[in-house]
Design a protein around this motif. Structure first.
Motif, PDB file in Angstrom:
ATOM      1  N   HIS A   1     -18.904  44.973 130.898  1.00  0.00           N
ATOM      2  CA  HIS A   1     -17.523  44.644 131.278  1.00  0.00           C
ATOM      3  C   HIS A   1     -17.345  43.179 131.643  1.00  0.00           C
ATOM      4  O   HIS A   1     -16.395  42.831 132.358  1.00  0.00           O
TER       5      HIS A   1
ATOM      6  N   ASP B   1     -24.568  48.180 125.502  1.00  0.00           N
ATOM      7  CA  ASP B   1     -24.285  46.835 125.974  1.00  0.00           C
ATOM      8  C   ASP B   1     -25.605  46.074 126.022  1.00  0.00           C
ATOM      9  O   ASP B   1     -26.677  46.665 125.976  1.00  0.00           O
TER      10      ASP B   1
ATOM     11  N   SER C   1     -23.715  47.476 137.492  1.00  0.00           N
ATOM     12  CA  SER C   1     -23.492  47.493 136.050  1.00  0.00           C
ATOM     13  C   SER C   1     -24.211  48.640 135.365  1.00  0.00           C
ATOM     14  O   SER C   1     -23.774  49.138 134.336  1.00  0.00           O
TER      15      SER C   1
ATOM     16  N   GLY D   1     -13.879  41.287 131.326  1.00  0.00           N
ATOM     17  CA  GLY D   1     -12.774  41.436 132.273  1.00  0.00           C
ATOM     18  C   GLY D   1     -12.780  40.407 133.382  1.00  0.00           C
ATOM     19  O   GLY D   1     -11.891  40.435 134.245  1.00  0.00           O
TER      20      GLY D   1
ATOM     21  N   GLN E   1     -19.022  45.374 125.456  1.00  0.00           N
ATOM     22  CA  GLN E   1     -19.070  45.002 126.878  1.00  0.00           C
ATOM     23  C   GLN E   1     -20.163  43.976 127.182  1.00  0.00           C
ATOM     24  O   GLN E   1     -20.770  44.000 128.241  1.00  0.00           O
TER      25      GLN E   1
ATOM     26  N   SER F   1     -13.669  47.268 135.591  1.00  0.00           N
ATOM     27  CA  SER F   1     -13.739  46.440 134.387  1.00  0.00           C
ATOM     28  C   SER F   1     -12.886  45.186 134.497  1.00  0.00           C
ATOM     29  O   SER F   1     -12.874  44.371 133.585  1.00  0.00           O
ATOM     30  N   LYS F   2     -12.158  45.037 135.624  1.00  0.00           N
ATOM     31  CA  LYS F   2     -11.356  43.828 135.787  1.00  0.00           C
ATOM     32  C   LYS F   2     -11.056  43.600 137.260  1.00  0.00           C
ATOM     33  O   LYS F   2     -11.285  44.460 138.117  1.00  0.00           O
TER      34      LYS F   2
ATOM     35  N   SER G   1     -13.920  55.934 137.610  1.00  0.00           N
ATOM     36  CA  SER G   1     -12.813  55.074 137.191  1.00  0.00           C
ATOM     37  C   SER G   1     -11.658  55.133 138.179  1.00  0.00           C
ATOM     38  O   SER G   1     -11.722  55.782 139.219  1.00  0.00           O
TER      39      SER G   1
ATOM     40  N   LYS H   1     -17.040  38.299 139.130  1.00  0.00           N
ATOM     41  CA  LYS H   1     -17.502  39.683 138.984  1.00  0.00           C
ATOM     42  C   LYS H   1     -18.252  40.143 140.230  1.00  0.00           C
ATOM     43  O   LYS H   1     -18.062  41.275 140.712  1.00  0.00           O
TER      44      LYS H   1
END
Length: 814
Positions: free
Chosen positions: A194, A335, A114, A197, A364, A168-169, A143, A204
Motif C-alpha cells: 500500500h 507485493d 504491512s 497511498g 501494492q 491504505s491511505k 478494513s 506511512k
C-alpha cells in the motif's frame, strides 16, 4: 447485544423518521443476503463504488427487517420501516462501533503492520485462548468496514480482544483507533504494501502509529526510525536479534525443521523452539512471545505453547507436489515485500536443487514498474531460481529481465499449457495475488494421495467450544464427549486440542477408547460412561474413571479395586431420572448408600444423570421433572454420605435450554462438532467436518439409458453423469441416493442418481462445469449433516459416526 434505538441515534447523530418507541436491536448487518437478518436487525445501507445497499431495502422489509441506517429514504418506503438518516452510512457504522466498544472494559490488542497481522492475531488467539474468552477479527477483517463489524461482535462474555487494523491511505487509522481502542499495541513491521497511498515512508509510519496513541504498551522490533516517530507518552516493549539495548534480546539457531530462540530479558533467560525456520515466522512468533511476557505468563507456559504454533492457512504452506516436487503455496498476496519473505522461505527448503517460481503481477509495491521488476530480477538471481513462469499482462512485459522465463497472460492460459510444462524433482514457489486464483495451479501441482478425505477444522472446534463456554457460569466445569472416535472426527487430535483449552473432563463410551487416549499421551481425567466389567483391570491400569450405574457393577468394581489395594479411587454415580437406560432408580439408593458407607476403596467424584428431551420444547415439563428428580436424589446421596461431589445433568441442548440446571459441570457433545437442534444457535456455530472426494469419471448417457444397480435411474434426456469414489461402505446412507440427496461441485448441487453403491455414487452434472478430478463436497456447509439427517429420517450423530475409518481424516487450522 441489546441496544436501544435511542442510544444508537445519539451515537451516530441520526435523524429518525417519525417517533421512536423503546425498541432494541440485537444484530447489525451490512449484507442483505445474510440469513441472520431479522426483526431485531439494524441494517446499515452502505454505498460503494459498485453497489448501493439502499436498493435492497424493500426486499429486506419483506423479510422482516424493520430498522435501517440510510443516507436517504427510498421512494414509497418511509412508512414501512424505521429509518435513521445520516450523511454517511459508513461513518455511522464506525461511530456505532466506537460507541459499542466503549461499553466494554477489558484488554484489547490492536495489531497493524504491512505483513503478518493475521498470523500474529491467530497465533495469539491460540496461545491465549486457554485463559481468556477472546473476541478477535474474523479472517482478515481489518478494513474500514471489517474492523467495526469485528468490534460489534463483542458480547458480555468476552474478556479479551485481538483486532487487526489495515490501512491504505492517510486518515484511515484514526478512525480505526477509536473503534478498536487498543490497550496493547503490536507493530509487526513497515513494508511496501500500500505504498501508493502515501507520499513517503515517514507519512506511512506516522499513519500506522496512530493506532497506538493511547495504548499502555507498544510491542515492536526495536527500530530507531520508527521510535523517532512515537509520542513520548507511548511506552514500548521491544525485542531485537541485533540490538542488545532492546528490552528482550533474541539469539537464534536454525535447524532443519525448527528454530531455537534464546530469550534474554534482564535477569530472565530461557529457550523456546518454534516449528519454523523462515524469518517471517520467527518475527511473528516473537511478537507473540513478548505479548505473553507482558501479560506475565510463566516461561514454562510460553515454552510449552509456542512450540505448538502452526502455519496459518493461505500463508506460505509447504505441500507435497506431483512427481516428487515440493510446493510452497503463497497464493494469498503479491507485493514486493512478501515476495522477499517468500523467497527467503524458499531458501530454507533444501530438498531440491532445482527451484521454480510461478509469479503473478505484483501489486501494492509503491515502485514504478521498471524499477519494481528490476528489483524482482535481482531477487530471482540472488535466490538462484532455475526458471520463472510469469502470469499476468504486466509481469509478462518484463519477462526478459528473468532467467529462463515463460509468460502467460492469465491463469487459464497456464492451465491449458500445464501438461507440456514438465514439473518434477524441484521446489516450486507459487506466488500470486488472489485475483489470479492461483489455488487452481496449486491444485494441479499438489500430490493427490487420497481421493476421499474428512477434513476437520480445529479452529472451528475451538470456536464452538468457546461459544458454549460463554454460556457457562465462571465456576461451572466442562466435560467434553470424545466417544465414538470423536463423533467420527478423530478422538486423539480433538482430545489434544481440548487439553490445550484446559477442559475439566473427557467422556468416552468404552474403556478401550480411553486407553487409546492414554497411550497417545492424554492425561486429562477421563470418564467411561459404559464400563464393561471385563475391562476394570485395564481401567485401573490407565487411570480411567467408571460411571457406576447399578449395584452389580459397583460390587464388581469394588472387587477389582480391592485386588489392587487402592483407596478412594474416583467413581461417578449415575442416577436414572427418566431416560430409563442406565442408572440407579430411587428405591436403589439406600442400598447404594449402605455399600459406600462401608468402604474406603472408592470416592464418589461426581453424581450425574442424563436429560432425555432437552432439545424438544414440547417435552419441557418432562425435562423439568428430570431436573427435580436429580436434585432430590443427588441431594439424598450427598446428605447420607456427607460428600461434596461434582453434579452434572446437562448435555449440549441442556446447556442452551436449561441454564439453571448447570450444577457443577455440564457435558458438551454434538455441539462441539458444530451441530445444534436450534436454528438460531446453529448460525453461531462453525462447521467442523467437511467430507470431500473427487470425480473419478464423467460419461454422457442418452435418454432411456440407466445408471447403477437395478436401473433405479433412467435418463429422460441426454445426461452427464459423474462417478464419485465414496459409497455406503464409507458411511453414505443408501437412503440419500435415488434423487433424494445431492453433492456440491463447483458450488452447485449435483443430484445423486441411482443407488448409492458400496464404494461409489453417481451424480447428475449435466448443468455443472466440471472435469474428472474436480473436487466434490459430500457434506460440510452444503449439504450439512443436518440436511442429510432430515432427508434420511435420522439424526446428525448417525451421519457423523457412520463415516468409516477407511476415510482419511485430515486436520487443519485456518
Amino acid at each position: 447485544m441489546s441496544i436501544t434505538l435511542q442510544n444508537i441515534i445519539q451515537s451516530i447523530q441520526a435523524k429518525p423518521n417519525g417517533k421512536i418507541a423503546l425498541e432494541t436491536i440485537d444484530n447489525v448487518s451490512i449484507d442483505s443476503r445474510s440469513l441472520q437478518n431479522n426483526s431485531k436487525t439494524l441494517f446499515f445501507a452502505l454505498v460503494g463504488p459498485n453497489n448501493d445497499a439502499h436498493t435492497y431495502i424493500n426486499d429486506l422489509i419483506a423479510k422482516g427487517v424493520r430498522f435501517f441506517v440510510v443516507n436517504y429514504i427510498p421512494e414509497n418506503l418511509d412508512s414501512k420501516a424505521v429509518f435513521l438518516v445520516v450523511e454517511d452510512t459508513l461513518k455511522a457504522l464506525q461511530d456505532f462501533a466506537a460507541y459499542y466498544r466503549n461499553l466494554f472494559s477489558f484488554p484489547v490488542i490492536g495489531i497493524t503492520g504491512s505483513n503478518g497481522k493475521t498470523i500474529v492475531k491467530e497465533w495469539l488467539n491460540f496461545l491465549l485462548s486457554p485463559d481468556y474468552n477472546i473476541i478477535r477479527s474474523p479472517k482478515s477483517y481489518n478494513s474500514q468496514v471489517g474492523v467495526p463489524l469485528s468490534v460489534i461482535g463483542i458480547n458480555e462474555n468476552h474478556n479479551f480482544g485481538i483486532f487487526e487494523a489495515g490501512i491504505s491511505k492517510v486518515g484511515e487509522m484514526e478512525r480505526l483507533q477509536r473503534i478498536i481502542k487498543p490497550t496493547i499495541g503490536i507493530l509487526t513491521n513497515i513494508g511496501s504494501a500500500h505504498d501508493e497511498g502515501f507520499l513517503n515512508i515517514s507519512q506511512k509510519i506516522k499513519e500506522k502509529l496512530a493506532l497506538f496513541t493511547d495504548v499502555q504498551v507498544l510491542i515492536l522490533n526495536k527500530n530507531k526510525t520508527i521510535e523517532a516517530f512515537l509520542k513520548p507518552n507511548v511506552k514500548t516493549f521491544t525485542w531485537s536479534t541485533q540490538d542488545k539495548k532492546a528490552d528482550v534480546f533474541i539469539q537464534k539457531k536454525t535447524f532443519e525443521d525448527y528454530s531455537e530462540l534464546r530469550i534474554s530479558r534482564k535477569d530472565i533467560c530461557f529457550t523456546i523452539d518454534i516449528p519454523f525456520t523462515d524469518e517471517a515466522s520467527v518475527e511473528n512468533s516473537l511478537h507473540c512471545v513478548l505479548t505473553m511476557l507482558y501479560l506475565e505468563y510463566s516461561t514454562e507456559v510460553i515454552v510449552a505453547r509456542v512450540k505448538e504454533l502452526y502455519p496459518v492457512e493461505m500463508r506460505l504452506k509447504v505441500k507435497n507436489g506431483i512427481n516428487n516436487c515440493t510446493l510452497i503455496d503463497d497464493s494469498y498476496s503479491s507485493d514486493f515485500q512478501s515476495l522477499k519473505i517468500a523467497l527467503d522461505f524458499l531458501e530454507n527448503q533444501k530438498k531440491h536443487k532445482k527451484r521454480t517460481l510461478i509469479l503473478s503481477d505484483i501489486f501494492q509495491s509503491g515502485l514504478a514498474e521498471e524499477e519494481l521488476y528490476s528489483k524482482v530480477s535481482q531477487l530471482i538471481i540472488s535466490n538462484k531460481i532455475s526458471r520463472v513462469f510469469c502470469i499476468g499482462e504486466t509481469v509478462s512485459r518484463f519477462k526478459h529481465k528473468f532467467i529462463n522465463a515463460t509468460s502467460f497472460l492469465g491463469t487459464e492460459d497456464f492451465i491449458k499449457a500445464f501438461e507440456n510444462l514438465q514439473f518434477s524433482d524441484e521446489t516450486i514457489l507459487i506466488k500470486g495475488s488472489r485475483q489470479f486464483e492461483f489455488e487452481h495451479i496449486v491444485s494441479l501441482l499438489e500430490e493427490k494421495t487420497h481421493e476421499t478425505v474428512l477434513e476437520i477444522n480445529l479452529n472451528a472446534i475451538s470456536h464452538n467450544l468457546n461459544y458454549f463456554k460463554s454460556k457457562l457460569k465462571p465456576e461451572t466445569k466442562l466435560m467434553v464427549m470424545v466417544k465414538a472416535f470423536g463423533y467420527g472426527s478423530g478422538s486423539f487430535e480433538i482430545a489434544k486440542l481440548l487439553a490445550h483449552h484446559q477442559v475439566d473432563y473427557l467422556g468416552v463410551a468404552f474403556a478401550d477408547e480411553g486407553i487409546d487416549l492414554r497411550k497417545e499421551g492424554i492425561d486429562l481425567p477421563i470418564m467411561v460412561m459404559n464400563p464393561e466389567m471385563t475391562s476394570f483391570q485395564l481401567m485401573l491400569q490407565y487411570h480411567l474413571e467408571p460411571e457406576i450405574y447399578s449395584i452389580r457393577v459397583l460390587k464388581a468394581f469394588l472387587k477389582a479395586v480391592e485386588e489392587k489395594q487402592l483407596d478412594e479411587y474416583p467413581i461417578h454415580i449415575k442416577i436414572n431420572t427418566g431416560m430409563n437406560r442406565l442408572g440407579f432408580d430411587p428405591e436403589m439408593l439406600p442400598e447404594l448408600v449402605s455399600i459406600l458407607k462401608n468402604t474406603q476403596r472408592v470416592k464418589v467424584k461426581s453424581i450425574l444423570s442424563h436429560l432425555a428431551s432437552s432439545d424438544v420444547p414440547s417435552h419441557h415439563e418432562f425435562t423439568l421433572q428430570q431436573i427435580a428428580s436429580f436434585e432430590r436424589d443427588s441431594s439424598f446421596l450427598i446428605q447420607e454420605l456427607s460428600i461434596d461431589p461434582i453434579r452434572h445433568i446437562c448435555n449440549t441442548s441442556g446447556i442452551s435450554n436449561y441454564p439453571n440446571a448447570q450444577y457443577d459441570m455440564v457435558r458438551l457433545g454434538i455441539g462441539l462438532y458444530g451441530v445444534s437442534n436450534e436454528e438460531e444457535e446453529q448460525q453461531m456455530l462453525e462447521n467442523v467436518g467437511t467430507l470431500k472426494s473427487i470425480i473419478s469419471q464423467i460419461r454422457t448417457i442418452e435418454a432411456g439409458e440407466s445408471v447403477g444397480y437395478s436401473r433405479r435411474f433412467v435418463a429422460m434426456k441426454t445426461t452427464r453423469v459423474a462417478t464419485i469414489p465414496i459409497g455406503y461402505a464409507d458411511g453414505i446412507s443408501r437412503h440419500w441416493g435415488n434423487g433424494v440427496g445431492y453433492v456440491t461441485i463447483n458450488g452447485k448441487a449435483a443430484t445423486i442418481i441411482g443407488s448409492v453403491c458400496m464404494d461409489m455414487l453417481m451424480a447428475d452434472v449435466t448443468d455443472i462445469p466440471c472435469l474428472e478430478g474436480s473436487e466434490v463436497i459430500i457434506f460440510g456447509k452444503n449439504p450439512s449433516v443436518t440436511t442429510i439427517a432430515n432427508a434420511t429420517k435420522t439424526i446428525p450423530y448417525e451421519i457423523l459416526t457412520s463415516i468409516s475409518l477407511r476415510v482419511k481424516r485430515m486436520f487443519y487450522r485456518e
